[in-house]
Design a protein around this motif. Structure first.
Motif, PDB file in Angstrom:
ATOM      1  N   SER A 277       0.894  -1.189   0.126  1.00 23.51           N
ATOM      2  CA  SER A 277      -0.073   0.006   0.035  1.00 23.51           C
ATOM      3  C   SER A 277       0.828   1.182  -0.084  1.00 23.51           C
ATOM      4  O   SER A 277       1.695   1.403   0.754  1.00 23.51           O
ATOM      5  CB  SER A 277      -1.010   0.095   1.293  1.00 23.51           C
ATOM      6  N   ALA A 279      -0.640   4.340   0.317  1.00 22.22           N
ATOM      7  CA  ALA A 279      -1.579   5.245   0.861  1.00 22.22           C
ATOM      8  C   ALA A 279      -0.530   6.382   1.935  1.00 22.22           C
ATOM      9  O   ALA A 279      -0.235   5.627   2.631  1.00 22.22           O
ATOM     10  CB  ALA A 279      -2.559   4.951   1.591  1.00 22.22           C
ATOM     11  N   LYS A 287     -10.036  11.444   7.169  1.00 23.38           N
ATOM     12  CA  LYS A 287     -10.349   9.860   7.064  1.00 23.38           C
ATOM     13  C   LYS A 287     -10.438   9.435   5.612  1.00 23.38           C
ATOM     14  O   LYS A 287     -10.623   8.315   5.470  1.00 23.38           O
ATOM     15  CB  LYS A 287     -11.745  10.053   7.634  1.00 23.38           C
ATOM     16  N   CYS A 288     -10.016  10.206   4.596  1.00 27.07           N
ATOM     17  CA  CYS A 288      -9.942   9.839   3.275  1.00 27.07           C
ATOM     18  C   CYS A 288      -8.605  10.607   2.469  1.00 27.07           C
ATOM     19  O   CYS A 288      -8.242  11.488   3.009  1.00 27.07           O
ATOM     20  CB  CYS A 288     -11.370   9.746   2.586  1.00 27.07           C
ATOM     21  N   ALA A 291      -8.841   9.087  -4.480  1.00 25.11           N
ATOM     22  CA  ALA A 291     -10.316   8.304  -4.965  1.00 25.11           C
ATOM     23  C   ALA A 291     -11.270   8.131  -3.808  1.00 25.11           C
ATOM     24  O   ALA A 291     -12.332   7.926  -4.019  1.00 25.11           O
ATOM     25  CB  ALA A 291      -9.810   7.197  -5.632  1.00 25.11           C
ATOM     26  N   ALA A 292     -10.470   7.683  -2.438  1.00 20.59           N
ATOM     27  CA  ALA A 292     -11.590   7.195  -1.233  1.00 20.59           C
ATOM     28  C   ALA A 292     -12.311   8.430  -1.101  1.00 20.59           C
ATOM     29  O   ALA A 292     -13.424   8.382  -0.232  1.00 20.59           O
ATOM     30  CB  ALA A 292     -10.613   6.938  -0.297  1.00 20.59           C
ATOM     31  N   CYS A 293     -12.259   9.842  -1.394  1.00 21.92           N
ATOM     32  CA  CYS A 293     -12.830  11.026  -1.004  1.00 21.92           C
ATOM     33  C   CYS A 293     -13.932  11.266  -1.959  1.00 21.92           C
ATOM     34  O   CYS A 293     -14.723  12.208  -1.691  1.00 21.92           O
ATOM     35  CB  CYS A 293     -12.100  12.235  -0.914  1.00 21.92           C
ATOM     36  N   THR A 294     -13.860  10.710  -3.293  1.00 23.01           N
ATOM     37  CA  THR A 294     -14.966  10.863  -4.172  1.00 23.01           C
ATOM     38  C   THR A 294     -16.390  10.445  -3.682  1.00 23.01           C
ATOM     39  O   THR A 294     -16.730   9.407  -3.173  1.00 23.01           O
ATOM     40  CB  THR A 294     -14.696  10.367  -5.603  1.00 23.01           C
ATOM     41  N   LYS A 296     -18.007  11.990  -1.192  1.00 23.17           N
ATOM     42  CA  LYS A 296     -17.972  11.900   0.228  1.00 23.17           C
ATOM     43  C   LYS A 296     -17.952  13.526   0.719  1.00 23.17           C
ATOM     44  O   LYS A 296     -17.640  14.635   0.038  1.00 23.17           O
ATOM     45  CB  LYS A 296     -16.891  11.335   1.122  1.00 23.17           C
ATOM     46  N   MET A 301     -15.229  14.062   6.489  1.00 20.36           N
ATOM     47  CA  MET A 301     -14.185  13.505   6.197  1.00 20.36           C
ATOM     48  C   MET A 301     -13.073  14.359   6.863  1.00 20.36           C
ATOM     49  O   MET A 301     -11.702  13.855   6.632  1.00 20.36           O
ATOM     50  CB  MET A 301     -13.850  13.417   4.873  1.00 20.36           C
ATOM     51  N   CYS A 329      -6.122  15.961   1.121  1.00 20.99           N
ATOM     52  CA  CYS A 329      -7.299  14.871   0.880  1.00 20.99           C
ATOM     53  C   CYS A 329      -7.196  14.554  -0.477  1.00 20.99           C
ATOM     54  O   CYS A 329      -7.755  13.519  -1.040  1.00 20.99           O
ATOM     55  CB  CYS A 329      -8.766  15.412   1.501  1.00 20.99           C
TER      56      CYS A 329
END
Length: 394
Positions: A277, A279, A287-288, A291-294, A296, A301, A329
């Protein structure tokens, strides 16, 4: 209290006795309340023993006295008591040293008398006793008579003595039979073994010395076969057995390893391990990222506050249109301020698109969910007002 008691100890003891007297407690009652025995308090109050700090604190609690001042006086008394003990120890040490010197002086005087008596009658040599200048407790040691050149060899002095036999008689220590180191250690070459003749006994050829000190083997009888080295055969057998056992263990380990690990290796070849990973490490509360924030909410977050900036802006009448961007983010979103019910905002980044609107009367702000971007320039926001007017950021 003793007359020779130190003033600091005497003052502290007087204060303690005064506290006990004013409290009206007996020695037995004082012992019960403080936890220290009656005998100990009798010694403390008479000055024969300095009370420990624990007893002083306990006395202060029992008599209702502040322990601060009492412990201060105790510290001064304790220093004086330690100095008095050191002086007493030095005095006792000097007494013991004086007694030891006196005892050694008496022993040295008695020894000197014995040596002087022996020196008055030296045996054959004509040497005279010489008085020294040093010794314990002022006793002058006497040097024993030394043999002369003519009497250096014991056989010259007494032909009846065997070679190497020590002559009897007292010495400087009064010990009979001891005449110092042997002549072999005193003269080079003395006491050495006689040389071996070049020709061995009965005309045998000269023997070659063995430098390693090995003992010669006894000759075997004629016609007898040489004995087999049974010990050597046993060692060889044990070595071969150990070697075979080690080879068997290694082979078994290799076999089981290949059999059990083969399937695992084949399975691993078919399904490569997932990449590690990459990340990034996120700050606390975030919290993101990417792409994990798309899709939200930015505030939920943790991408707002100090982590957000306004990348782009535009104006539509009284409404302000903005592209909000959070580098931590890796996401952007659109926002309108000063709007009214029915106004909408939309943000686009590549193929990602999110939108938001004002649905509650009285609200003036609307913002979209986030879209992942690598840079704020990738995002573009547009506003569509209820009045029919539209605008977009560049």
């Amino acid at each position: 209290m003793p007359d020779d008691l130190d003033p600091q100890i005497k003052e502290f003891t007087s204060q303690v006795r005064g506290l006990v007297d004013r409290s009206g407690l007996s020695i037995a009652a004082l012992a019960d309340r403080t936890g220290y025995s009656k005998t100990s308090w009798e010694r403390y109050l008479s000055g024969r023993l300095l009370a420990p700090k624990g007893a002083v604190v306990a006395l202060a609690e029992v008599t209702g006295t502040s322990p601060v001042h009492l412990t201060t006086m105790w510290e001064l008394a304790e220093r004086a008591w330690s100095k008095a003990e050191m002086r007493h120890d030095r005095t006792m040490e000097q007494i013991r040293i004086a007694q030891a010197r006196a005892a050694l002086g008496e022993f040295g005087a008695a020894e000197a008398e014995q040596v002087n008596g022996a020196a008055q009658a030296p045996r054959g040599g004509g040497a005279t006793a010489t008085t020294g200048v040093a010794g314990p407790a002022g006793v002058s040691p006497v040097i024993p008579p030394q043999p002369t050149a003519s009497g250096a060899d014991g056989r010259d002095a007494d032909p009846g003595k065997a070679d190497g036999e020590a002559a009897s008689g007292p010495n400087s220590w009064g010990l009979a039979g001891y005449q110092g180191p042997s002549r072999a250690s005193g003269r080079p070459g003395a006491g050495a073994r006689p040389p071996i003749p070049p020709d061995g006994p009965a005309g045998l050829p000269p023997a070659t010395p063995n430098p390693y000190g090995a003992q010669p083997q006894a000759p075997r009888p004629a016609g007898q076969a040489p004995a087999k080295d049974s010990r050597g055969r046993q060692r060889l057998t044990m070595f071969l057995a150990g070697l075979v056992g080690a080879l068997l263990v290694v082979g078994a380990v290799f076999y089981f390893t290949t059999q059990r690990g083969g399937g695992k290796h084949h399975g691993a070849a078919g399904s490569p391990s997932p990449p590690a990973s990459t990340a990034p490490s996120l700050p606390a509360g975030v919290k993101c990222a990417g792409a994990a924030c798309t899709g939200k909410d930015a505030e939920t977050m943790g991408c707002t506050g100090d982590l957000v900036t306004t990348a782009k802006t535009a104006t539509v009448g009284t409404v302000t249109l903005e592209v909000r961007y959070s580098k931590v983010c890796g996401a952007a979103w659109g926002r309108i301020t000063g709007g009214a019910q029915g106004d909408k905002v939309q943000v686009t980044a590549g193929k990602s698109r999110t939108s938001g609107d004002i649905t509650t009367p009285g609200d003036t702000i609307a913002y979209t969910p986030m879209v992942a971007v690598k840079d704020a320039a990738e995002a573009r926001a547009c506003a569509s007002l209820a009045s029919g007017r539209t605008a977009c950021t560049k």
